[in-house]
Each structure stands twice: as structure tokens, then as C-alpha cells.
Design an enzyme around this catalytic site. Structure first.
Site, PDB file in Angstrom:
ATOM      1  N   ASP A  99       0.758  -1.126   0.014  1.00 31.50           N
ATOM      2  CA  ASP A  99       0.015  -0.089   0.009  1.00 31.50           C
ATOM      3  C   ASP A  99       0.872   1.219   0.022  1.00 31.50           C
ATOM      4  O   ASP A  99       1.730   1.174   0.784  1.00 31.50           O
ATOM      5  CB  ASP A  99      -0.836   0.025   1.148  1.00 31.50           C
ATOM      6  N   GLU A 257      -6.615   2.955  -5.996  1.00 31.28           N
ATOM      7  CA  GLU A 257      -7.859   3.534  -5.256  1.00 31.28           C
ATOM      8  C   GLU A 257      -8.284   4.694  -5.949  1.00 31.28           C
ATOM      9  O   GLU A 257      -7.814   5.710  -5.732  1.00 31.28           O
ATOM     10  CB  GLU A 257      -7.554   3.405  -3.867  1.00 31.28           C
ATOM     11  N   HIS A 330     -11.266  -2.528   4.153  1.00 27.94           N
ATOM     12  CA  HIS A 330     -11.047  -2.246   5.610  1.00 27.94           C
ATOM     13  C   HIS A 330     -11.723  -0.859   5.707  1.00 27.94           C
ATOM     14  O   HIS A 330     -11.803  -0.347   6.975  1.00 27.94           O
ATOM     15  CB  HIS A 330      -9.533  -2.099   5.899  1.00 27.94           C
ATOM     16  N   ASP A 331     -12.295  -0.121   4.958  1.00 26.14           N
ATOM     17  CA  ASP A 331     -12.945   1.018   5.119  1.00 26.14           C
ATOM     18  C   ASP A 331     -14.445   0.620   4.826  1.00 26.14           C
ATOM     19  O   ASP A 331     -15.315   1.738   4.945  1.00 26.14           O
ATOM     20  CB  ASP A 331     -12.583   2.121   3.805  1.00 26.14           C
TER      21      ASP A 331
HETATM   22  O1  TEU Z   1      -9.406   5.549   1.577  1.00 23.49           O
HETATM   23  C1  TEU Z   1     -10.132   6.751   0.789  1.00 23.49           C
HETATM   24  C2  TEU Z   1     -11.611   6.892   0.833  1.00 23.49           C
HETATM   25  O2  TEU Z   1     -11.736   8.001   0.169  1.00 23.49           O
HETATM   26  C3  TEU Z   1     -12.516   6.265   1.413  1.00 23.49           C
HETATM   27  O3  TEU Z   1     -12.447   4.523   1.250  1.00 23.49           O
HETATM   28  C4  TEU Z   1     -12.809   6.561   2.827  1.00 23.49           C
HETATM   29  O4  TEU Z   1     -11.711   6.222   3.712  1.00 23.49           O
HETATM   30  C5  TEU Z   1     -14.017   5.877   3.262  1.00 23.49           C
HETATM   31  O5  TEU Z   1     -14.887   5.947   2.266  1.00 23.49           O
HETATM   32  C6  TEU Z   1     -14.475   6.927   4.349  1.00 23.49           C
HETATM   33  O6  TEU Z   1     -15.721   6.395   4.743  1.00 23.49           O
HETATM   34  C7  TEU Z   1      -8.111   5.441   1.743  1.00 23.49           C
HETATM   35  C8  TEU Z   1      -7.880   4.297   2.688  1.00 23.49           C
HETATM   36  O7  TEU Z   1      -8.208   3.067   2.272  1.00 23.49           O
HETATM   37  C9  TEU Z   1      -8.373   4.784   4.021  1.00 23.49           C
HETATM   38  O8  TEU Z   1      -8.123   3.737   4.987  1.00 23.49           O
HETATM   39  C10 TEU Z   1      -7.533   6.036   4.401  1.00 23.49           C
HETATM   40  O9  TEU Z   1      -8.253   6.496   5.837  1.00 23.49           O
HETATM   41  C11 TEU Z   1      -7.667   7.073   3.389  1.00 23.49           C
HETATM   42  O10 TEU Z   1      -7.376   6.790   2.239  1.00 23.49           O
HETATM   43  C12 TEU Z   1      -6.701   8.136   3.909  1.00 23.49           C
HETATM   44  O11 TEU Z   1      -5.432   7.587   3.441  1.00 23.49           O
END
Ligand code: TEU
Length: 565
Positions: A99, A257, A330-331
Site C-alpha cells: 500500500d 484506489e 478495511h473502509d
Molecule cells: O480511503 C480513501 C477513501 O476515500 C475512502 O475509502 C474513505 O476512507 C471511506 O470511504 C470513508 O468512509 C483511503 C484508505 O483506504 C483509508 O483507510 C484511509 O483512511 C484514507 O485513504 C486516507 O489515507
């Protein structure tokens, strides 16, 4: 046919290291824990691992706030542990994708510390600074994703810095050539270690537009600038340069992403000549039950809309780009729970959802625990929450009385980011086999019956089903390369499509309801050479009666030239 590439033919598995496996008993997962589970992963049949960040970090956003791109956080182990993980994974034929968070750093990163020390520092221009608005206060009404304004004041200089996520995650200034050079050199050093690619965190947001004006506020009270940022054409310029200089051309996987990305932009990002990224995660289907603007409700994803969005991406990317397929990460909450399927249908719906996803065109991603049918956690107290997005939202909406405490905990259990971050459920024993210590976040109490140990040798387990599903991908090109054609798109309870590659055709029918449903196949799917390739039930009535049992998924194959195995 699309060009053959290893990452199109692969199934990926996402590891969230903090919650995967704890080898040293401190309650937090670690690299030694991952190594101890490589045989499990190889037996599952996956091809590649995406490992969420293991770099040094103050942990404000669980590692997505990196303070040193070149090291390993002590809580996870050492660089020697990482190198061992890499070589042991490779020895089992598993690729490793790291990542990479280059939209922002941690506010503890030495670059930011230097930048905030004064306007004259070399690193000042690595970040994005603006003077206050004419009447004072932040330069515009942009909101941060984890709550509050997207700007924080540097009292020393009187200027504000931009942070799209939290104040502890200042955004990098990709317009600065010296910064880009440093980032590319860092990427090359990781490639020299032998990793197979990067999952690039919010890569769609790195190119900030020239237009820093305010926009229409969301229910949060702020403007969400992500759509405007992701639409900046400069993004593609940066990515082409990164591909050449950071990734040394093609061959290395660049998985993006791409939040707030449109289909048109995704086609450019993943154009088949590989000049930018290889594939992207898009989030339109994840936003159907509230979206990023206001997710704190119990609204559910309506199946017709889910199909509409996914079919749009399936047909829209055909021949033009490549999708990364996922229900969970994970989100995101666990899809079984998000769709409201209770314990009675947990295993059936887990198998059905897996089939529906893995048979679409694109590269499927399993998030740790999907293969066991793990579910959302039910949080009962705000003290259990770890994620800053949920904690901030709880403080704000319960604090101002707009949402009742019990309702907010319910919404967070349904939609929050903590709900899928509970520790991996390895066994029914103490600590769910995840840790010999006190787990860093609560275990989902269902670990006593939902765990890997219970499923490893049970032939009708979710885990056993995943193994079969993954094996199929290797045997039939049509699963990887066949074009997806929606079928019965208007049906309210069935998600069905065909996949076509030359003479080969698949029919995939997934029953998203708790009722038995009669569902006729399209013409051409009840021929002498049609066979049932897969059903998520041990016995299926589909070939005889065209009936799908509750939450049953079936896959039929027409392969005139293929011999029965
Ligand atoms: O996530 C980015 C993002 O815009 C979304 O997945 C968001 O975290 C989520 O929808 C909120 O509800 C990435 C990572 O996957 C995430 O874990 C990080 O917190 C974020 O970037 C910042 O680095």
C-alpha cells in the site's frame, strides 16, 4: 480478447495487518503473524496479497498516515521480517503488493515538520499552503473526510495547509517536481526489494486543481471537493510520469484506489496500453446506501441500483480498461450485513455474494474474513470505536443532539469503518486464535462459531466454497476474459449476467432474496453442451426446474469444445 496479464488472471487477498494475526501476543497483528498464515493463504488458492500499510506511523489513521516511507513500524516487526515475508510469499507463488499512500503524509513526517518550521524551508512547497480568506478563517469551505474543515492553521506563518482527510494527514503538493522525484526514488527502492506492485491510496486525488473556490455544501456543512479534484486532467500527466520514473514502465502492478472517479476517467486511468494504472477500485456501488456525503443512516443498498451501477462499469470498461472487484475492504462494512442478511442466511449469502463478484469481469479482491463469511460487529459503546471518522461523527452528531446515541452506534455498526476491522477469526479459542494477548479492538462475539478452524475441514463451509470458486478461474478463460452482458437487468431479486468469449459462454444467476425463485435462463443455456459449473448449494434444482433456492448462485457453462473433466 484483452491482452493476457497475470493480474487479470489472479485473485487478490487484502490483509489488514493490525487485525490479521498476532504472533507476539501484544494484541496487534504483525508480519510474523502474516508469515505464519501463508500456507493457509496458499491453500485458499489466491495469487497475490495486498498488504495495508506497515510503515512507521503515529497511527492516527491506522497506518494511512505514514511518517517514514522507507521503514517498517516496530509494532509489525523489522525490515528483516518484511524481507522474509516477501521471500516466503514468493516461494509459495504469491505476489506481494504494498500500500502506497502518496496523496498525503503524516504530520509527523520529517518533510512536514520541516515545512511547518518556516516558509523558507525546502520542504515548504511539498505541501499545499494558502492565506486565510479575506475576512479571516480557512481559504474556502472544503471539508475534510474525517470531519471539520479541510484546512488547518499554521500559527507560525499565519497560513493554512490542506488536508483532505484529517489534520494529521497533510496533502502533498504534486505540482512540486522535487517532491515527485523523491517519491519516485522511494518507489524504485521498494521495487528493488522485489515487491510486485503498489496499491495506490486515493491516487485519484493527488492532482489538485487550480480552482480552489468554495462549492455547494453537503449535509456536513462543507463542500466535498473530491469530484472536482479527481476530474483534474493533470492527474493523468502525473501518473504517466510516475509510470515511467517511479515504476520503470510496465510490468509492475499499479492498482489505484480511485475515489470520486467517473467511468470516463477510469478508462483513461486503466487504458490497455498501460501508460497510467493497471486497474482501479471505483466506489459508486459503495455509495448507494448513503454515500460519502451522509452515511450515518440505516438505508440499505437497493438491488436494482446495485446492478445498474455494476453493469454500467462492466459494460463501460469492456475493452477500454480493467475493473478491480470488491464487496469489502478495511473502509467498508461487510456486505452480508450491509444487505441485511441475518445469521440464518449468513453462509448461503456469503457464497452467493462471492460467486456474483468473482464471476464479473475484473480482478476479484477478497478482504480478510470474507472467505469465512465474517460479519459486521455490533458496537454497544463509543469507547469501543477506534476509527477517527466514526469517533468524530459520533462526537458531532450525538453531541449536537441530531442523532440519538443508540441510533448512532447502530449506524456506525452498519456503515462505519471499524465494523470490518475486528480481528480475523482463526478459531473458537481464546483471542479467536488471533492473539494470545488482549486484542487491540474487540472481537466479534460470533468468532465462537464463525472461524477458520471450524471451516477448514467442513466440505460445505464458506471457506471450502471459496477454494472451488478460485480454482474455476484458472480453468476457464471465459471467467477472466469473457465480456459481461447483463441479463434480466430489471428483475427485482436476481442479479444475472452472461459472460461471452468466442464459443464459450457462462450464465451467472444470483438470488439476492430469501425466497425460492423460478428464473428462466436466456436462450441457448439449456443445450446438450450446457453444464452446471457451480452452485452454492450442495444440491441444485436449477438444471431440472430453473428454480433458485434462497440466496443460491448458479453458474452454467456452454463450452461446445470442452471435454467433461
Ligand atoms: O480511503 C480513501 C477513501 O476515500 C475512502 O475509502 C474513505 O476512507 C471511506 O470511504 C470513508 O468512509 C483511503 C484508505 O483506504 C483509508 O483507510 C484511509 O483512511 C484514507 O485513504 C486516507 O489515507
Amino acid at each position: 480478447m484483452d491482452e493476457r496479464r497475470w493480474w487479470k488472471e489472479s485473485v487478490f487477498y487484502q490483509i489488514y495487518p493490525q487485525s490479521f494475526c498476532d504472533a507476539n501476543g501484544d494484541g496487534t497483528g504483525d508480519i510474523a503473524g502474516i508469515i505464519s498464515k501463508l500456507d493457509y493463504l496458499a491453500e485458499l488458492g489466491i495469487d497475490a496479497l495486498w498488504i495495508s500499510p506497515v510503515f512507521p506511523s503515529p497511527g492516527y489513521d491506522n497506518g494511512y498516515d505514514i511518517s517514514d516511507y522507507e521503514g517498517i513500524a516496530p509494532q509489525y516487526g523489522t525490515m528483516a521480517d518484511f524481507e522474509q515475508l516477501l521471500s516466503e510469499a514468493h516461494a509459495r507463488g504469491l505476489k506481494v503488493v504494498l500500500d502506497l499512500v502518496v496523496n498525503h503524509t503524516s504530520s509527523e513526517h520529517p518533510w512536514f515538520k520541516a515545512a511547518i518550521s518556516g516558509k523558507a524551508s525546502r520542504e515548504r512547497a511539498y505541501y499545499i499552503w494558502r492565506d486565510p480568506a479575506p475576512g479571516g478563517g480557512p481559504p474556502n469551505n472544503w471539508g475534510a473526510l474525517f470531519g471539520g474543515p479541510a484546512w488547518s492553521l499554521d500559527e507560525g506563518s499565519g497560513q493554512y495547509y490542506l488536508h483532505l482527510f484529517s489534520p494529521q494527514q497533510p496533502d502533498l503538493n504534486w505540482e512540486n517536481a522535487a517532491l515527485r522525484k523523491e517519491l519516485y526514488a522511494m518507489m524504485r527502492r521498494w521495487l528493488d526489494k522485489g515487491i510486485d506492485g503498489f496499491r495506490m491510496d486515493v491516487i485519484s486525488l493527488i492532482a489538485k486543481p487550480e480552482d480552489f473556490s468554495s462549492g455547494t455544501p453537503c449535509p456536513s456543512g462543507y463542500f466535498d471537493p473530491r469530484g472536482r479534484i479527481a476530474a483534474n486532467p493533470k492527474l493523468h500527466v502525473h501518473l504517466r510520469e510516475m509510470r515511467k520514473e517511479g515504476l520503470r514502465g510496465s510490468g509492475v502492478l499499479a492498482l489505484g484506489e480511485a475515489s470520486a472517479t467517473t467511468l470516463d476517467s477510469a478508462r483513461l486511468l486503466t487504458n490497455p496500453n498501460g501508460s497510467e494504472l493497471d486497474m482501479v477500485f471505483q466506489f459508486e456501488h459503495m455509495d448507494l446506501d448513503g454515500g460519502e456525503t451522509f452515511k450515518w443512516t440505516d438505508r440499505q443498498i437497493p438491488l436494482p441500483e446495485l446492478k445498474k451501477v455494476l453493469f454500467k462499469w462492466q459494460t463501460g470498461m469492456e475493452g477500454r480498461g480493467w475493473n478491480a472487484l470488491f464487496w469489502n475492504n478495511h473502509d467498508q462494512p461487510r456486505m452480508i450485513s450491509r444487505l441485511g442478511y441475518g445469521e440464518q442466511w449468513r453462509e448461503a449469502s456469503a457464497k452467493m455474494l462471492a460467486t456474483c463478484l468473482h464471476m464479473l469481469k475484473g480482478t476479484p479482491f477478497i478482504y480478510q474474513g470474507d472467505e469465512l463469511g465474517m460479519t459486521n460487529m455490533c458496537f454497544t459503546s463509543p469507547e469501543q470505536l477506534k476509527d477517527s471518522e466514526s469517533r468524530n461523527a459520533y462526537a458531532r452528531y450525538v453531541g449536537d443532539g441530531s442523532i440519538k446515541e443508540a441510533d448512532m452506534l447502530h449506524y456506525i455498526s452498519l456503515k462505519g469503518r471499524d465494523t470490518a476491522r475486528t480481528p480475523m477469526q482463526w478459531s473458537a479459542g481464546a483471542g479467536a486464535g488471533f492473539t494470545a494477548g488482549v486484542p487491540w479492538m474487540p472481537l466479534n462475539p460470533n468468532f465462537r462459531h464463525v472461524n477458520a478452524q471450524e471451516q477448514l475441514h467442513r466440505v460445505d463451509s464458506v471457506l471450502a466454497f471459496y477454494r472451488r470458486l478460485i480454482t474455476l478461474r484458472r480453468k476457464h478463460d471465459v471467467i477472466v476474459y469473457g465480456a459481461c452482458v447483463p441479463y434480466a437487468a430489471e428483475h427485482p431479486g436476481i442479479f444475472a449476467y452472461t459472460r461471452v468469449l468466442g464459443e464459450q459462454a457462462l450464465l451467472v444467476c444470483c438470488n439476492f432474496s430469501a425466497e425460492s425463485v423460478h428464473f428462466a435462463p436466456p436462450d441457448g443455456f439449456m443445450q446438450a453442451h450446457t453444464r452446471l459449473l457451480l452452485s452454492s448449494y450442495p444440491q441444485s434444482a436449477y438444471m431440472q426446474a430453473a428454480v433458485l433456492a434462497p440466496y443460491e448462485a448458479v453458474v452454467l457453462l456452454n463450452a461446445p469444445d470442452e471435454k467433461e473433466e
